[in-house]
Scaffold this motif. Structure first.
Motif, mmCIF file in Angstrom:
data_model
loop_
_atom_site.group_PDB
_atom_site.id
_atom_site.type_symbol
_atom_site.label_atom_id
_atom_site.label_comp_id
_atom_site.label_asym_id
_atom_site.label_seq_id
_atom_site.Cartn_x
_atom_site.Cartn_y
_atom_site.Cartn_z
ATOM 1 N N ILE A 47 0.835 -1.210 0.000
ATOM 2 C CA ILE A 47 0.000 0.000 0.000
ATOM 3 C C ILE A 47 0.871 1.262 0.000
ATOM 4 O O ILE A 47 0.608 2.214 -0.730
ATOM 5 C CB ILE A 47 -0.932 0.015 1.253
ATOM 6 C CG1 ILE A 47 -2.048 -1.023 1.098
ATOM 7 C CG2 ILE A 47 -1.494 1.410 1.527
ATOM 8 C CD1 ILE A 47 -3.244 -0.599 0.311
ATOM 9 N N ASP A 48 1.944 1.251 0.816
ATOM 10 C CA ASP A 48 2.812 2.429 0.909
ATOM 11 C C ASP A 48 3.461 2.775 -0.428
ATOM 12 O O ASP A 48 3.751 3.927 -0.708
ATOM 13 C CB ASP A 48 3.927 2.194 1.958
ATOM 14 C CG ASP A 48 3.345 2.123 3.366
ATOM 15 O OD1 ASP A 48 2.200 2.569 3.550
ATOM 16 O OD2 ASP A 48 4.028 1.599 4.279
ATOM 17 N N GLU A 49 3.722 1.741 -1.234
ATOM 18 C CA GLU A 49 4.482 1.951 -2.479
ATOM 19 C C GLU A 49 3.600 2.161 -3.701
ATOM 20 O O GLU A 49 4.071 2.579 -4.749
ATOM 21 C CB GLU A 49 5.383 0.723 -2.745
ATOM 22 C CG GLU A 49 6.448 0.488 -1.692
ATOM 23 C CD GLU A 49 7.534 1.560 -1.707
ATOM 24 O OE1 GLU A 49 7.882 2.036 -2.791
ATOM 25 O OE2 GLU A 49 7.996 1.945 -0.619
ATOM 26 N N ILE A 50 2.321 1.829 -3.594
ATOM 27 C CA ILE A 50 1.480 1.734 -4.779
ATOM 28 C C ILE A 50 0.901 3.085 -5.234
ATOM 29 O O ILE A 50 0.475 3.236 -6.369
ATOM 30 C CB ILE A 50 0.343 0.711 -4.526
ATOM 31 C CG1 ILE A 50 -0.333 0.291 -5.827
ATOM 32 C CG2 ILE A 50 -0.703 1.217 -3.570
ATOM 33 C CD1 ILE A 50 0.452 -0.648 -6.617
ATOM 34 N N GLY A 51 0.924 4.105 -4.336
ATOM 35 C CA GLY A 51 0.299 5.387 -4.646
ATOM 36 C C GLY A 51 0.855 6.052 -5.896
ATOM 37 O O GLY A 51 0.099 6.457 -6.787
ATOM 38 N N ASP A 52 2.190 6.158 -5.985
ATOM 39 C CA ASP A 52 2.809 6.857 -7.120
ATOM 40 C C ASP A 52 2.503 6.208 -8.463
ATOM 41 O O ASP A 52 2.131 6.903 -9.414
ATOM 42 C CB ASP A 52 4.332 6.969 -6.922
ATOM 43 C CG ASP A 52 4.663 8.010 -5.866
ATOM 44 O OD1 ASP A 52 3.737 8.731 -5.445
ATOM 45 O OD2 ASP A 52 5.837 8.099 -5.453
ATOM 46 N N PRO A 53 2.701 4.872 -8.592
ATOM 47 C CA PRO A 53 2.384 4.255 -9.892
ATOM 48 C C PRO A 53 0.942 4.510 -10.336
ATOM 49 O O PRO A 53 0.698 4.839 -11.497
ATOM 50 C CB PRO A 53 2.609 2.758 -9.648
ATOM 51 C CG PRO A 53 3.569 2.686 -8.526
ATOM 52 C CD PRO A 53 3.287 3.880 -7.676
ATOM 53 N N ILE A 54 -0.021 4.412 -9.406
ATOM 54 C CA ILE A 54 -1.425 4.629 -9.797
ATOM 55 C C ILE A 54 -1.622 6.087 -10.218
ATOM 56 O O ILE A 54 -2.326 6.372 -11.187
ATOM 57 C CB ILE A 54 -2.389 4.257 -8.649
ATOM 58 C CG1 ILE A 54 -2.294 2.763 -8.344
ATOM 59 C CG2 ILE A 54 -3.828 4.597 -9.018
ATOM 60 C CD1 ILE A 54 -3.119 2.315 -7.161
#
Length: 336
Positions: A60-67
């Motif tokens: 969850i912490d890492e997924i924000g930027d790609p989306i």
């Protein structure tokens, strides 16, 4: 057996504690899409589905930027201006979707739009212009492979640089971020119908099911999620096509990767039968040749630490029950 059941239950409970609904990431996007739409003078409606889907906290912490990158792309490159949409017979308001759902041991997140789609020929021409591929390579490429060039480093189709796009960073960052999370990203597109960017992520990064294999004296782990099947073949079943070794499995030609060569282990002897682990990443398949199969195990992933950050072939290591260390193979990078 009772002990085994109790420990499994305990493990499941601990895993559930790590799970966070994706809504904590998704909540910040409606406003972002509204702002971008205003800036670009477009009418865009964002629909979100499956925000109750749960994912591991580290993911969850890492997924924000790609989306965020994918949504910006859909708004900027995908959805057309309202007047253009009207001429095409579409409603003035563009539809962008953000969908999350479970698929087996994975979570799939999709960013969809009903925009212009990605023109494979435009992508090829841009890639040739930038010297990323030759004309000859472009002619051999099918449309699906051409569209995947958008994930190449430094590639951008924007004709001018703006706050939103055109810097040539974005899609390659999306891909490397997702692959660092042991995930996979792909794109499907139809001209004038829109595009779907599909991110597939493992539910948890802490514990995975893996197949242990042996290459000479060393043991390696291959994540089960990447494995299609395991077969044993006779050495004469390996054929050479265009200087590459392949096997034919149920009518499909599958390239093979010899672990000995990749790991630069000195060759000892040819065995009578060869074990092949058929793995996949997205639609691509390959066969990894190993000396023997040990069996399936649940393993806890340990990072390799800062000393080995450059090692692309391994995604981590695990300590086995007898204290030995087995390296976990990163299937995606082996197949590149």
């Amino acid at each position: 057996e009772q002990m085994d059941r109790v420990t499994t239950d305990l493990q499941n409970i601990v895993m559930k504690v790590r799970m966070v609904p994706v809504s904590s990431v998704f909540n910040r996007f409606p406003r972002m899409v509204r702002d971008i739409a205003k800036e670009l003078n477009k009418e865009i409606n964002l629909t979100i589905e499956g925000e109750e889907t749960e994912l591991d906290r580290t993911v969850i912490d890492e997924i924000g930027d790609p989306i965020m990158h994918l949504l910006r792309n859909s708004c900027d490159h995908g959805v057309e201006e309202p007047d253009v949409r009207e001429k095409k017979g579409k409603p003035r308001q563009g539809e962008v979707g953000l969908i999350a759902r479970h698929e087996g041991n994975n979570v799939v997140i999709m960013v969809t739009d009903d925009g212009a789609g990605i023109d494979a020929n435009k992508i090829k021409n841009k890639a040739i212009e930038k010297g990323m591929i030759t004309q000859e390579e472009a002619d051999k490429m099918d449309d699906a492979d051409a569209v995947r060039i958008v994930f190449a480093p430094g590639f951008s189709t924007a004709d001018h640089i703006s706050d939103i796009s055109g810097r040539g960073v974005g899609m390659d960052v999306v891909r490397s971020k997702i692959e660092a999370l042991s995930g996979h990203v792909d794109v499907e597109t139809k001209i004038d119908e829109g595009s779907i960017f599909k991110i597939k992520l493992p539910l948890t990064l802490a514990i995975i099911q893996a197949m242990l294999v042996r290459v000479q004296e060393e043991m390696y782990a291959i994540p089960l999620g990447s494995i299609d099947s395991t077969i044993n073949i006779q050495p004469d079943e390996i054929k050479t096509v265009q200087n590459k070794e392949v096997i034919v499995l149920r009518g499909e030609i599958i390239p093979i990767i010899r672990m000995e060569r990749m790991l630069q282990v000195p060759h000892v002897k040819d065995s009578d039968e060869t074990f092949v682990v058929v793995v996949h990443t997205g639609e691509t398949k390959a066969g990894i040749v190993v000396d023997s199969l040990i069996g399936q195990q649940e393993i806890v992933i340990k990072t390799l630490g800062s000393l080995f950050t450059g090692l692309k072939m391994f995604s981590g290591a695990t300590v086995l029950g007898d204290g030995r260390v087995a390296l976990i193979l990163d299937v995606a990078t082996m197949m590149q």
